[in-house]
Design a protein around this motif. Structure first.
Motif, PDB file in Angstrom:
ATOM      1  N   THR A  10       0.834  -1.200   0.000  1.00  0.00           N
ATOM      2  CA  THR A  10       0.000   0.000   0.000  1.00  0.00           C
ATOM      3  C   THR A  10       0.865   1.245   0.000  1.00  0.00           C
ATOM      4  O   THR A  10       1.763   1.382   0.824  1.00  0.00           O
ATOM      5  N   VAL A  11       0.597   2.157  -0.956  1.00  0.00           N
ATOM      6  CA  VAL A  11       1.297   3.440  -0.978  1.00  0.00           C
ATOM      7  C   VAL A  11       0.517   4.394  -0.079  1.00  0.00           C
ATOM      8  O   VAL A  11      -0.497   4.951  -0.463  1.00  0.00           O
ATOM      9  N   SER A  12       0.982   4.540   1.139  1.00  0.00           N
ATOM     10  CA  SER A  12       0.276   5.330   2.139  1.00  0.00           C
ATOM     11  C   SER A  12       0.707   6.781   2.104  1.00  0.00           C
ATOM     12  O   SER A  12       1.647   7.165   1.408  1.00  0.00           O
ATOM     13  N   ASP A  53       7.498  10.313   2.980  1.00  0.00           N
ATOM     14  CA  ASP A  53       8.875   9.816   3.004  1.00  0.00           C
ATOM     15  C   ASP A  53       9.556  10.007   1.654  1.00  0.00           C
ATOM     16  O   ASP A  53      10.758  10.267   1.582  1.00  0.00           O
ATOM     17  N   ALA A  54       8.771   9.865   0.568  1.00  0.00           N
ATOM     18  CA  ALA A  54       9.362   9.992  -0.764  1.00  0.00           C
ATOM     19  C   ALA A  54       9.982  11.364  -0.956  1.00  0.00           C
ATOM     20  O   ALA A  54      11.088  11.498  -1.470  1.00  0.00           O
ATOM     21  N   ALA A  55       9.259  12.395  -0.526  1.00  0.00           N
ATOM     22  CA  ALA A  55       9.795  13.753  -0.669  1.00  0.00           C
ATOM     23  C   ALA A  55      11.059  13.925   0.150  1.00  0.00           C
ATOM     24  O   ALA A  55      12.029  14.548  -0.288  1.00  0.00           O
ATOM     25  N   SER A  56      11.069  13.340   1.358  1.00  0.00           N
ATOM     26  CA  SER A  56      12.237  13.461   2.224  1.00  0.00           C
ATOM     27  C   SER A  56      13.406  12.635   1.701  1.00  0.00           C
ATOM     28  O   SER A  56      14.537  13.098   1.634  1.00  0.00           O
ATOM     29  N   ASP A  72       0.729  14.535  -4.785  1.00  0.00           N
ATOM     30  CA  ASP A  72       0.780  13.340  -3.933  1.00  0.00           C
ATOM     31  C   ASP A  72       1.724  13.537  -2.747  1.00  0.00           C
ATOM     32  O   ASP A  72       1.406  13.118  -1.618  1.00  0.00           O
ATOM     33  N   GLU A  73       2.868  14.152  -2.991  1.00  0.00           N
ATOM     34  CA  GLU A  73       3.800  14.371  -1.892  1.00  0.00           C
ATOM     35  C   GLU A  73       3.230  15.368  -0.886  1.00  0.00           C
ATOM     36  O   GLU A  73       3.394  15.213   0.328  1.00  0.00           O
ATOM     37  N   THR A 121       0.328  13.407   7.195  1.00  0.00           N
ATOM     38  CA  THR A 121       1.247  12.937   8.235  1.00  0.00           C
ATOM     39  C   THR A 121       1.386  13.972   9.342  1.00  0.00           C
ATOM     40  O   THR A 121       1.388  13.628  10.533  1.00  0.00           O
ATOM     41  N   GLU A 122       1.498  15.238   8.970  1.00  0.00           N
ATOM     42  CA  GLU A 122       1.588  16.289   9.987  1.00  0.00           C
ATOM     43  C   GLU A 122       0.301  16.376  10.795  1.00  0.00           C
ATOM     44  O   GLU A 122       0.331  16.528  12.022  1.00  0.00           O
TER      45      GLU A 122
END
Length: 493
Positions: free
Chosen positions: A81-83, A89-92, A163-164, A171-172
């Motif tokens: 699953t792409v949560s 996390d991808a951006a980071s 998406d990011e 998340t925040e």
């Protein structure tokens, strides 16, 4: 690139035999001469292959040494699953790769400093496919914002940003404690009971309240955009193209979303919404709000243009007024947004020409204060809008900061307006008195000199109404202009 396998991992030279290697150019030349005296005729051929393999391995090893540590950081969790956390996390994670590749990106041709749509289009067309991919992957925010680039490219880049942003925002939000359940309490004073916030809730509100509300507002708007993505195909609705996205923008957020590819369209319509518009309201209600109006225009216009491609765009890239008075009574929001709309329209023309070799029949439609933005846009630049726009339409306009249709640069016969009763009269006449139209003139005035279309709207927001599957006269008239069927437009007597 080598990495993660048994060979060439982490920059180590893989094991194996060699026939040299003669990777030095002088040694290679001598080797070729010596081959003429070698009794084995296959030795030189084998040597050439070995040299090529050795050179390739050397280059791959150097590349692996540079990128392997960064790529090892790009690990997703072990589920399928792409949560939201994965997107955050991808951006980071990719930040390290982007920093490592900055020298490479800096070595590539850079976007023109003047930022003109024509210059942007020429810059992009001059990049190799590898260079284009590098820009999209490492700077999607910059690529997605450039007017003049192909719609497919801007959509790809903006969806990455979208998406990011959604993952990071969710998340925040999840990290903020939920507001206390006991928000209210009662206190007695002087024999009267009053309902007040609890001390616990007040403490939470002071610490988290504003940010909590802001994050929820952003996610609400993004859900509307995602909903449009998900509705592709319903009732023949075409693919959506996200041509612009910024959760903040100039204050209300930036959303530019198209139904169908404008670069391949025969007819393009750009709809500009008015007062109170924003990311959090962009798809509000059963009719899907301003996004839905773009869809309605697409559906009706497509019926009138069989065998032709139609693209309709909802354009929100200005700070829309948040009140009737004092904000909507001022022209400053239009003066800020008009040039931005002008650049976008020029970009659409440049991208269409680059892909198709011609231009689309383009109509710009402003509703309410959005018409004031359109009016300023039409008078921006050096009268070049006539190259990018064929027709202007105004619905419920309080004024376009011009007193003659001819001032808009496309000819008075290509300027169209419609109005309605009730609150629409209040908006239009109020705009007249507040000076949004020059010399107290608004587009539905005979003295303005444009075409006044007959409308059956029951008020300021009814210009896109349908009765079941039947379009209103107001909607039909708009679709007729969008598809160039001018002779079918019903005008006021």
């Amino acid at each position: 690139m080598l990495g993660g396998g048994e060979q060439g991992e982490n920059g180590k030279t893989p094991e194996g035999g060699t026939v040299g290697p003669l990777t030095d150019s002088t040694a290679t030349a001598i080797g070729r001469q010596a081959a003429n005296f070698d009794p084995n005729p296959n030795h030189r051929l084998a040597q050439d292959y070995a040299d090529q393999i050795a050179a390739a391995l050397k280059e791959a090893t150097e590349t692996d040494e540079k990128w392997a540590p960064k790529l090892r950081a790009l690990k997703a969790d072990d589920d399928l699953t792409v949560s939201d956390k994965d997107w955050a996390d991808a951006a980071s994670d990719t930040k390290g790769v982007t920093e490592a590749g900055k020298k490479y990106l800096d070595s590539l041709p850079q976007p023109p400093k003047d930022g003109s749509p024509e210059g942007n289009a020429a810059w992009w067309a001059g990049l190799s496919s590898e260079e284009q991919a590098a820009w999209v992957s490492m700077r999607p925010d910059a690529v997605g914002a450039l007017n003049g680039l192909p719609a497919t490219v801007r959509d790809e880049a903006n969806r990455i940003v979208f998406d990011e942003t959604r993952g990071r925002t969710q998340t925040e939000l999840d990290s903020i404690p939920k507001p206390p359940a006991n928000e209210w309490t009662w206190i007695s004073s002087g024999g009267f009971a009053s309902k007040v916030h609890t001390d616990e809730w007040m403490d939470w509100d002071r610490q988290y309240g504003d940010r909590y509300a802001q994050l929820n507002t952003t996610l609400t708007g993004m859900k509307y955009i995602q909903d449009r993505f998900d509705r592709t195909g319903e009732g023949g609705l075409p693919e959506a193209y996200l041509l612009g996205f910024d959760p903040v923008g100039l204050g209300d957020g930036k959303v530019v979303i198209a139904n169908g590819n404008p670069d391949q369209a025969d007819h393009v319509a750009v709809y500009v919404p008015g007062t109170f518009s924003g990311l959090d309201k962009i798809g509000e209600g059963e009719d899907h709000g301003d996004i839905g109006r773009g869809e309605t225009l697409w559906a009706e216009s497509s019926k009138l243009a069989p065998g032709q491609n139609v693209s309709t765009i909802t354009w929100l890239d200005y700070n829309a007024p948040d009140s009737i008075v004092p904000e909507a009574s001022s022209g400053k929001f239009a003066e800020e947004g008009g040039p931005r709309l002008y650049d976008f329209l020029q970009g659409n023309r440049a991208a269409h020409e680059e892909l198709s070799g011609n231009t689309a029949h383009t109509t710009v439609l402003g509703h309410s204060y959005g018409s004031t933005v359109v009016g300023v846009s039409a008078q921006s630049g050096s009268w070049n809008d006539s190259e990018a726009v064929d027709d202007y339409m105004f619905a419920g306009s309080p004024g376009v900061q011009a007193d003659h249709a001819a001032d808009l640069g496309v000819g008075a016969d290509h300027v169209w307006a419609m109005g309605g009763p009730g609150d629409d009269q209040v908006v239009r006449q109020g705009g007249r008195l507040m000076g949004l139209g020059d010399n107290l003139t608004i587009p539905t005035d005979d003295s303005f000199g444009g075409n006044v279309m007959k409308s059956d709207s029951d008020g300021h927001s009814g210009f896109w109404d349908t009765d079941g599957h039947e379009a209103s006269l107001s909607l039909e008239n708009q679709a007729r202009v969008i598809t160039g069927r001018y002779g079918d437009v019903v005008l006021e007597d």
